[in-house]
Each structure stands twice: as C-alpha cells, then as structure tokens.
Design a protein around this motif. Structure first.
Motif, short mmCIF file in Angstrom:
data_model
loop_
_atom_site.label_atom_id
_atom_site.label_comp_id
_atom_site.label_asym_id
_atom_site.label_seq_id
_atom_site.Cartn_x
_atom_site.Cartn_y
_atom_site.Cartn_z
N GLU A 122 -6.05 7.13 -4.44
CA GLU A 122 -4.87 5.69 -5.30
C GLU A 122 -5.00 4.90 -4.67
O GLU A 122 -4.14 3.97 -4.54
CB GLU A 122 -3.82 6.92 -5.45
CG GLU A 122 -3.74 7.56 -6.60
CD GLU A 122 -3.36 8.69 -6.94
OE1 GLU A 122 -3.11 9.82 -7.66
OE2 GLU A 122 -2.44 9.38 -5.14
N THR A 123 -4.94 5.37 -2.67
CA THR A 123 -4.87 4.28 -1.98
C THR A 123 -5.76 3.26 -1.88
O THR A 123 -5.73 1.97 -1.25
CB THR A 123 -4.92 4.66 -0.05
OG1 THR A 123 -3.80 5.37 -0.29
CG2 THR A 123 -5.21 3.37 0.80
N ALA A 124 -7.08 3.27 -2.17
CA ALA A 124 -8.43 2.65 -2.46
C ALA A 124 -7.57 1.68 -3.53
O ALA A 124 -8.61 0.63 -3.70
CB ALA A 124 -9.30 3.35 -2.59
N GLU A 125 -7.44 2.44 -4.81
CA GLU A 125 -6.61 1.06 -5.56
C GLU A 125 -5.86 0.71 -5.32
O GLU A 125 -5.92 -1.05 -5.20
CB GLU A 125 -6.39 1.92 -6.66
CG GLU A 125 -5.92 1.45 -8.20
CD GLU A 125 -6.76 0.57 -9.07
OE1 GLU A 125 -6.69 -0.09 -9.81
OE2 GLU A 125 -8.83 0.85 -8.40
N ARG A 131 -6.04 -3.24 -5.08
CA ARG A 131 -4.43 -4.67 -6.15
C ARG A 131 -4.29 -5.71 -5.27
O ARG A 131 -3.51 -6.38 -5.62
CB ARG A 131 -3.73 -3.49 -6.96
CG ARG A 131 -3.80 -2.77 -7.70
CD ARG A 131 -3.26 -1.65 -8.67
NE ARG A 131 -1.88 -2.15 -8.53
CZ ARG A 131 -1.31 -1.30 -8.76
NH1 ARG A 131 -1.64 -0.36 -8.87
NH2 ARG A 131 0.38 -1.70 -7.92
N LEU A 132 -4.45 -5.18 -3.82
CA LEU A 132 -3.78 -6.01 -2.55
C LEU A 132 -4.41 -7.75 -2.65
O LEU A 132 -3.96 -8.15 -2.48
CB LEU A 132 -3.34 -5.24 -1.68
CG LEU A 132 -2.97 -6.05 -0.30
CD1 LEU A 132 -1.36 -6.75 -0.68
CD2 LEU A 132 -2.55 -5.56 1.25
N LEU A 151 0.62 -1.14 0.38
CA LEU A 151 -0.04 -0.24 0.13
C LEU A 151 1.17 0.83 0.08
O LEU A 151 0.47 2.44 -0.38
CB LEU A 151 -0.83 -0.24 1.09
CG LEU A 151 -2.05 -0.98 0.70
CD1 LEU A 151 -2.47 -1.04 2.48
CD2 LEU A 151 -3.39 -1.56 0.11
N GLY A 152 2.08 1.05 -0.09
CA GLY A 152 2.72 2.48 -0.14
C GLY A 152 3.75 2.64 1.47
O GLY A 152 4.15 4.24 1.14
N ASN A 153 3.59 2.34 2.39
CA ASN A 153 4.00 2.83 3.79
C ASN A 153 5.09 1.47 3.31
O ASN A 153 5.35 0.80 3.54
CB ASN A 153 3.27 1.87 4.85
CG ASN A 153 1.08 2.38 4.11
OD1 ASN A 153 1.02 3.52 4.39
ND2 ASN A 153 0.78 1.67 4.62
N LEU A 154 5.42 3.19 4.06
CA LEU A 154 7.92 3.05 4.28
C LEU A 154 7.97 2.56 5.64
O LEU A 154 7.17 2.82 6.75
CB LEU A 154 8.45 3.84 3.66
CG LEU A 154 8.17 3.92 2.35
CD1 LEU A 154 9.20 5.24 1.96
CD2 LEU A 154 9.21 2.69 1.67
#
Length: 250
Positions: free
Chosen positions: A192-195, A199-200, A55-58
């Motif tokens: 975009e996070t919902a998308e 995808r996940l 989800l793009g979390n670092l």
C-alpha cells in the motif's frame, strides 16, 4: 482403547488446552506508534501540531520544521522538501464515555503479503496515554488495532472501514468533497505504501504541468497586453501629426 482395530488417540487429542492469548506483537506496536507518535522525534503526537505527508507519515509540525531548517531529514523522508509537502491533520480527542471497548474488536494487522491478519483480544496492547484519539464516526480508538485513513483535502481522520462501508464523496466530519486519490492510509503495509508513492509521483507531475500551463498563460497575457499597448500608441501618432499640420497651416 487400543487392540480393537481403532486408532490410538494422542495426548493432544485427549487433553483440552487452554487458548493462549497471543503476546504483544511487534507489528501491532509499530502500527500503534505510526498512529500515535511523531515519525521523526518518536514523541507522542500533539493534536494541535499534527501534520501528515502524502505517504501517511505523521509528524509534530515543530519537529518537522526543525529538521527542514537543519537539513537533517532522514532519507526516507526526502520527498518532503517544504511545508507545502504536508498538510494539517485533525484528530478527534477521545473521552472515556465514547470509546468502544477493545475486547469487542477484531485486530487487523497489515502483512507483507498485502493482506491483513485478524487477531482477537488486545494482543498485549494496554490502555495507556497513547490512546488519545478516536474515529468521530465509529468511535473506535486510534491505537493501532484498526486501520485509519486521513483525507488530504480536509485533514479529517476516520476509520478505514467508515470510508469503505459508507459510499460518499463528501467527508462525513466536515462535508468537504474528496476523491479516491485524497484518501491516505495511515498504517499502510509495504504494498500500500508503494501505491501511495506512485500516487505522489503522479500528483507532482500534475502539479508541475499545471504550474507550467499557468506560467505560459501569464506570459501570453503579458505579450497580448504589450501588443495592445503598442498598437494603441502607434494608432495615436498620425492623429497627432495631422493635428500639428493643421495648426501650422492656420
């Protein structure tokens, strides 16, 4: 001016006002933190330890492992159940001679409506120790002023505009192949996070189906081997009995 049938100008029309630089923006601060600080500990990212979820979390890997072992992950990270749910990220260290000046950039800030708002200047963000990484292709700083993506296949981090403007299906850093679903936006907005969440879910469904198919194939292979062994054993029995009969007759 006045009494001549024309309109009367206001003070705002007569006096030129100096353009005021927009103060530090909370959205820009949040974008910078998402790119430069661990999502769990809020400590600066350590280049050798950085991992990312889908989800793009670092995260700093050490902080994530500690939270997994202690079962203290916040609810928003419930999708991370083991280390296989994250992948290593490879940032390119910044050096003073290769960094693009912030004054030459337009700031793209994600909005809740799904678009982005462009601001000029640095928006109050200062050149501090948090600006330690750059895009290896465009040399733009990873500071929250620009949007960045990471490729889940190899972990390389590049500016989003590089992926958008250079049509290729090989990483421009390491040349490893990737497809559209492998591109993960690091400072995504809500839409975009919902998308990414969608995808996940699809990714996990594919993985579950592949695992089930693999298990079925292994099971079928074991059955086939057992059947072959049984058949081989049964075919050798008559030979043994006939051999014994001939031996007795002699």
């Amino acid at each position: 001016m006045g009494n001549d049938g024309g309109s009367v100008p206001t003070r705002g029309e007569l006096v030129k006002r100096r353009k005021v630089t927009r103060p530090q923006n909370s959205r820009m601060q949040e974008a910078r933190l998402r790119l430069t600080a661990c999502a769990l500990s809020k400590e600066p990212l350590i280049a050798s330890q950085v991992v990312c979820d889908f989800l793009g979390n670092l995260f700093n890997k050490e902080a994530l492992v500690a939270a997994l072992l202690a079962r203290t992950l916040p609810a928003r990270f419930a999708h991370i159940r083991r280390l296989r749910d994250v992948f290593a990220v490879h940032f390119t260290p910044a050096d003073a001679s290769s960094v693009v000046s912030k004054s030459s950039l337009a700031v793209a800030v994600p909005t809740s409506a799904g678009g982005s708002e462009e601001l000029t200047g640095v928006g109050g963000l200062q050149d501090d120790h948090t600006t330690r990484f750059i895009c290896p292709i465009s040399r733009v700083q990873v500071s929250g002023l620009q949007r960045f993506v990471v490729l889940s296949t190899c972990g390389c981090v590049v500016a989003e505009r590089v992926i958008r403007e250079i049509p290729t299906r090989k990483c421009l850093v390491c040349e490893k192949p990737f497809d559209e679903n492998d591109v993960i936006l690091l400072n995504a907005d809500e839409t975009e996070t919902a998308e990414l969440v969608k995808r996940l879910v699809e990714r996990r469904s594919r993985e579950a189906a592949a695992k089930k198919l693999k298990k079925q194939k292994r099971s079928q292979k074991r059955v086939a081997i057992a059947a072959s062994t049984s058949s081989s054993s049964s075919s050798s029995l008559p030979l043994s009995s006939s051999s014994s009969s001939s031996s007795l007759a002699s």
